[in-house]
Design a protein around this motif. Sequence first.
Motif, PDB file in Angstrom:
ATOM      1  N   ILE A 159       0.857  -1.259   0.047  1.00  0.00           N
ATOM      2  CA  ILE A 159       0.177   0.011   0.041  1.00  0.00           C
ATOM      3  C   ILE A 159       0.774   1.308   0.085  1.00  0.00           C
ATOM      4  O   ILE A 159       0.611   2.397  -0.728  1.00  0.00           O
ATOM      5  N   VAL A 160       1.959   1.233   0.856  1.00  0.00           N
ATOM      6  CA  VAL A 160       2.774   2.385   0.932  1.00  0.00           C
ATOM      7  C   VAL A 160       3.599   2.668  -0.391  1.00  0.00           C
ATOM      8  O   VAL A 160       3.623   3.803  -0.953  1.00  0.00           O
ATOM      9  N   LEU A 161       4.119   1.399  -1.077  1.00  0.00           N
ATOM     10  CA  LEU A 161       4.872   1.834  -2.294  1.00  0.00           C
ATOM     11  C   LEU A 161       3.711   2.126  -3.387  1.00  0.00           C
ATOM     12  O   LEU A 161       4.245   2.939  -4.451  1.00  0.00           O
ATOM     13  N   PHE A 162       2.496   1.538  -3.412  1.00  0.00           N
ATOM     14  CA  PHE A 162       1.546   2.178  -4.256  1.00  0.00           C
ATOM     15  C   PHE A 162       1.040   3.558  -4.238  1.00  0.00           C
ATOM     16  O   PHE A 162       1.020   4.375  -5.174  1.00  0.00           O
ATOM     17  N   ASP A 163       1.101   3.917  -2.964  1.00  0.00           N
ATOM     18  CA  ASP A 163       0.802   5.536  -2.658  1.00  0.00           C
ATOM     19  C   ASP A 163       1.885   6.424  -3.221  1.00  0.00           C
ATOM     20  O   ASP A 163       1.629   7.351  -3.870  1.00  0.00           O
ATOM     21  N   MET A 164       3.178   5.912  -3.089  1.00  0.00           N
ATOM     22  CA  MET A 164       4.242   6.720  -3.358  1.00  0.00           C
ATOM     23  C   MET A 164       4.188   6.835  -5.178  1.00  0.00           C
ATOM     24  O   MET A 164       4.600   7.707  -5.769  1.00  0.00           O
ATOM     25  N   ALA A 165       4.306   5.440  -5.540  1.00  0.00           N
ATOM     26  CA  ALA A 165       4.236   5.688  -7.120  1.00  0.00           C
ATOM     27  C   ALA A 165       3.115   6.391  -7.760  1.00  0.00           C
ATOM     28  O   ALA A 165       3.536   7.024  -8.723  1.00  0.00           O
ATOM     29  N   LEU A 166       1.848   6.367  -7.208  1.00  0.00           N
ATOM     30  CA  LEU A 166       0.867   7.084  -7.854  1.00  0.00           C
ATOM     31  C   LEU A 166       0.979   8.287  -7.656  1.00  0.00           C
ATOM     32  O   LEU A 166       0.825   9.097  -8.436  1.00  0.00           O
ATOM     33  N   THR A 167       1.530   8.793  -6.414  1.00  0.00           N
ATOM     34  CA  THR A 167       1.854  10.136  -6.212  1.00  0.00           C
ATOM     35  C   THR A 167       2.605  10.641  -7.250  1.00  0.00           C
ATOM     36  O   THR A 167       2.801  11.975  -7.828  1.00  0.00           O
ATOM     37  N   ALA A 168       3.848   9.853  -7.338  1.00  0.00           N
ATOM     38  CA  ALA A 168       4.827  10.370  -8.236  1.00  0.00           C
ATOM     39  C   ALA A 168       4.407  10.358  -9.814  1.00  0.00           C
ATOM     40  O   ALA A 168       4.788  11.527 -10.347  1.00  0.00           O
ATOM     41  N   PHE A 169       3.415   9.782 -10.176  1.00  0.00           N
ATOM     42  CA  PHE A 169       2.651   9.876 -11.656  1.00  0.00           C
ATOM     43  C   PHE A 169       2.061  10.927 -11.783  1.00  0.00           C
ATOM     44  O   PHE A 169       2.137  11.774 -12.538  1.00  0.00           O
ATOM     45  N   ILE A 170       0.973  11.310 -10.736  1.00  0.00           N
ATOM     46  CA  ILE A 170       0.207  12.476 -10.533  1.00  0.00           C
ATOM     47  C   ILE A 170       0.993  13.641 -10.667  1.00  0.00           C
ATOM     48  O   ILE A 170       0.693  14.833 -11.449  1.00  0.00           O
ATOM     49  N   SER A 171       2.109  13.802  -9.625  1.00  0.00           N
ATOM     50  CA  SER A 171       2.697  15.158  -9.624  1.00  0.00           C
ATOM     51  C   SER A 171       3.746  15.296 -10.363  1.00  0.00           C
ATOM     52  O   SER A 171       4.302  16.308 -10.755  1.00  0.00           O
ATOM     53  N   GLY A 172       4.337  14.176 -11.064  1.00  0.00           N
ATOM     54  CA  GLY A 172       5.659  14.355 -12.037  1.00  0.00           C
ATOM     55  C   GLY A 172       6.883  14.248 -11.307  1.00  0.00           C
ATOM     56  O   GLY A 172       8.028  14.575 -12.105  1.00  0.00           O
ATOM     57  N   THR A 173       6.778  14.202 -10.017  1.00  0.00           N
ATOM     58  CA  THR A 173       8.079  14.370  -9.362  1.00  0.00           C
ATOM     59  C   THR A 173       8.303  13.229  -8.305  1.00  0.00           C
ATOM     60  O   THR A 173       7.251  12.643  -7.812  1.00  0.00           O
ATOM     61  N   PHE A 174       9.361  13.061  -7.639  1.00  0.00           N
ATOM     62  CA  PHE A 174       9.746  11.912  -6.879  1.00  0.00           C
ATOM     63  C   PHE A 174      10.932  12.412  -6.168  1.00  0.00           C
ATOM     64  O   PHE A 174      12.202  12.675  -6.444  1.00  0.00           O
ATOM     65  N   SER A 175      10.580  12.340  -4.684  1.00  0.00           N
ATOM     66  CA  SER A 175      11.772  12.490  -3.852  1.00  0.00           C
ATOM     67  C   SER A 175      11.931  11.267  -2.936  1.00  0.00           C
ATOM     68  O   SER A 175      11.220  10.718  -2.335  1.00  0.00           O
ATOM     69  N   MET A 176      13.236  10.649  -2.974  1.00  0.00           N
ATOM     70  CA  MET A 176      13.851   9.444  -2.342  1.00  0.00           C
ATOM     71  C   MET A 176      13.623   9.866  -0.751  1.00  0.00           C
ATOM     72  O   MET A 176      12.986   9.076  -0.045  1.00  0.00           O
ATOM     73  N   GLU A 177      13.922  11.038  -0.265  1.00  0.00           N
ATOM     74  CA  GLU A 177      13.931  11.339   1.230  1.00  0.00           C
ATOM     75  C   GLU A 177      12.603  11.294   1.769  1.00  0.00           C
ATOM     76  O   GLU A 177      12.209  10.583   2.487  1.00  0.00           O
ATOM     77  N   LEU A 178      11.587  11.867   0.939  1.00  0.00           N
ATOM     78  CA  LEU A 178      10.255  11.839   1.366  1.00  0.00           C
ATOM     79  C   LEU A 178       9.683  10.632   1.035  1.00  0.00           C
ATOM     80  O   LEU A 178       8.697  10.248   2.086  1.00  0.00           O
ATOM     81  N   ALA A 179       9.903   9.641   0.364  1.00  0.00           N
ATOM     82  CA  ALA A 179       9.426   8.280  -0.006  1.00  0.00           C
ATOM     83  C   ALA A 179       9.732   7.447   1.108  1.00  0.00           C
ATOM     84  O   ALA A 179       9.226   6.678   1.830  1.00  0.00           O
ATOM     85  N   VAL A 180      11.134   7.478   1.777  1.00  0.00           N
ATOM     86  CA  VAL A 180      11.536   6.766   2.696  1.00  0.00           C
ATOM     87  C   VAL A 180      10.975   7.150   4.177  1.00  0.00           C
ATOM     88  O   VAL A 180      10.500   6.262   4.888  1.00  0.00           O
ATOM     89  N   TRP A 181      10.802   8.704   4.289  1.00  0.00           N
ATOM     90  CA  TRP A 181      10.119   9.111   5.578  1.00  0.00           C
ATOM     91  C   TRP A 181       8.768   8.563   5.516  1.00  0.00           C
ATOM     92  O   TRP A 181       8.090   8.140   6.711  1.00  0.00           O
TER      93      TRP A 181
END
Length: 663
Positions: A159-181
């Motif tokens: 669920i956590v990985l799904f939320d992060m990946a979907l958020t990255a697709f919608i926003s177009g950005t990805f933050s590793m630090e935010l993802a780990v936190w």
Amino acid sequence: MDEVLLLTIILAAVVLANILARHVTKIPLPFFLIFLGILLAGLPVYKNFHLDPSTFALAIIAPMLFNEAQNSSRLWIGRSISNILSLAVGLVLVSVLIVGTGLHLIYPVLPIALAFSLLAIVTPTDASAVNSIFEANPIAEEQAGILQHESLFNDAAGIVLFDMALTAFISGTFSMELAVWTFLWEFLGGLLFGSAIGVVIVSARLFLIRYNDDTPLIMVLIQLLTPFLVYLLAEKMAFSGILAVVAAGLVQGSERDKLRLTSSRMQLVTSNVWEIVSGMLSGTVFVLLGLSLPEVITAMHVSANPNFGVYRLIALGLFIYFLKGIIRLVWTRYLLKRRVKTNQEWRDSMVMALSGANGTITLSLAFSMPNMVNGQPFTFRGPLIFLAAVVILTSLIMPTIFVPLLLPSQEQNQPRFRWVRRMIQAAISDLVKEKEHAAEAQIVIDSLQQQLVLDSTPNLRLRRQLMKESHAVELKAVQKLHADGKITDDELTYYTQFLKLNNFSADEKIWKNVMLRIRFSLHIGKLYKNMDRAQDAFLTAPVVLEEVYWREQFQKHGEDILPIEQVGFDAVMDFLKNKSGDSGVETNMVRRFYRTRHRRIHGKDVDADIVYQMFMRAFHSEYELIQESLASGKIDSALAEKLQQRISIDEMTYLQNMELFSE
């Protein structure tokens, strides 16, 4: 009202599917449930049915995982925590990265963020799906334990990985630090929060028990409300509600360790309630899966993109399943610590790879994908849901076919049922020796023989045939009495009417029962000019009333039905002695009917206290057989435990219905 109707139909489908699965054991229960769900989707009341993921997770997934967790062994989890985390976190993360990247490479139309989103929801296994596979294909204890406990924890990682990946697709950005936190906050926060709330609730329940407020109504309701409360609070604080519920369930399971043999009735009621609730919920989720498939097909046709062809998506779904299956196979072969070493490590790893089935959470997450993204229709929603459905169905079909081929053949006739018969027969053999209280012992023997009937499947046609033959034997014996001048014409006429009516009521059909009740009530009311007696006659079972009625009728004419009935009864008993063999179950049913009639018509009162003693003696004989068989090594402790549970349930059933055995 419509919601109540929809739920009622779904529960009826769960009941029907369970009945079908008991008679067609080759097919696992989930397939019956899914099939009935598809059929229900054609009903007008389910037109445009939509599965609300948030409601689904709260109302079904949360209580189901809570029950799985509270029944899990905390000792087993502690000893296998490294394996569980390896599968629940490590395997999920690696599978998402490798398979997601591979999917994007062979199907560039799908953005890599969405490929990761899809893999995040189809990689975690599902507890109810895994358990359903185990019922049809039992596997080794260590493998089953790892898979069951893995499915409790890997949902949160997915669920956590799904939320992060979907958020990255919608926003177009990805933050590793935010993802780990975010991952640590949801994963660890959910575990800690759920554990804390679980401790508070368990402490409150123990406080109520200490002050004798542990009535089943109070305690069961508190426990049923716990998963909903924990899930809602955890989601409000942005923790993983699923993991919080699992943690609270594990803490709840520790309560039994403290209670042991105290509050026994409360623990028993709680266990029975959860068994029913869990079975109902796990069945409902698969019916909902079937109900949702038409929506999946509909969502597929929203987009006219030729890249979203059905056959292409089916091939991609199979690619996803097999690639993540290969990764799972290698992972379980080399990266799991095994306490029990075998010479079949590859075979065991293959079994674990195949048994990692997907199910309800996968589907609910797929349906949680948005319809609109940045103000535009989300054209990938339908294909992604379809891909998830293909993976789910494949993950259910593959173990059903191949796990039985990989595992050693198992004995089809379960030894438990043979030992149940031996246990009951041991009690009957002991009571047959009773001479001083033969009537009371016979009541218990008849009840035990009825257990043998219910444990088998009686042939009702054969039973009716035996009743018909027994009726003819008795009639012939009575006619011989008349021919020998031992009974009068009137006695023969009245007794023939009695047999005709007796044979009519022995069929135990509802419409015959109602007809006899009306007939007896009208006759008694007319005979005694008393409405109260007529009412009592209607409310009394005909099979009980007719013996008393005919005995009174014979007495009114200065005649005695008892010696005539004795001759007929003896003739039938002699006839049935030669009718055991292949029709033993049906013969016991007929024999029990005639013995009960014989006892009632002779008006023999039985001592309820002696009946109680005879039942206790029977249960003691059954316990002795188990103890001796366990000590001699004929049965193992697991089988002994099941047999002992059966005796305990029989004892409680008798104690709650003692008056029924003294009539």
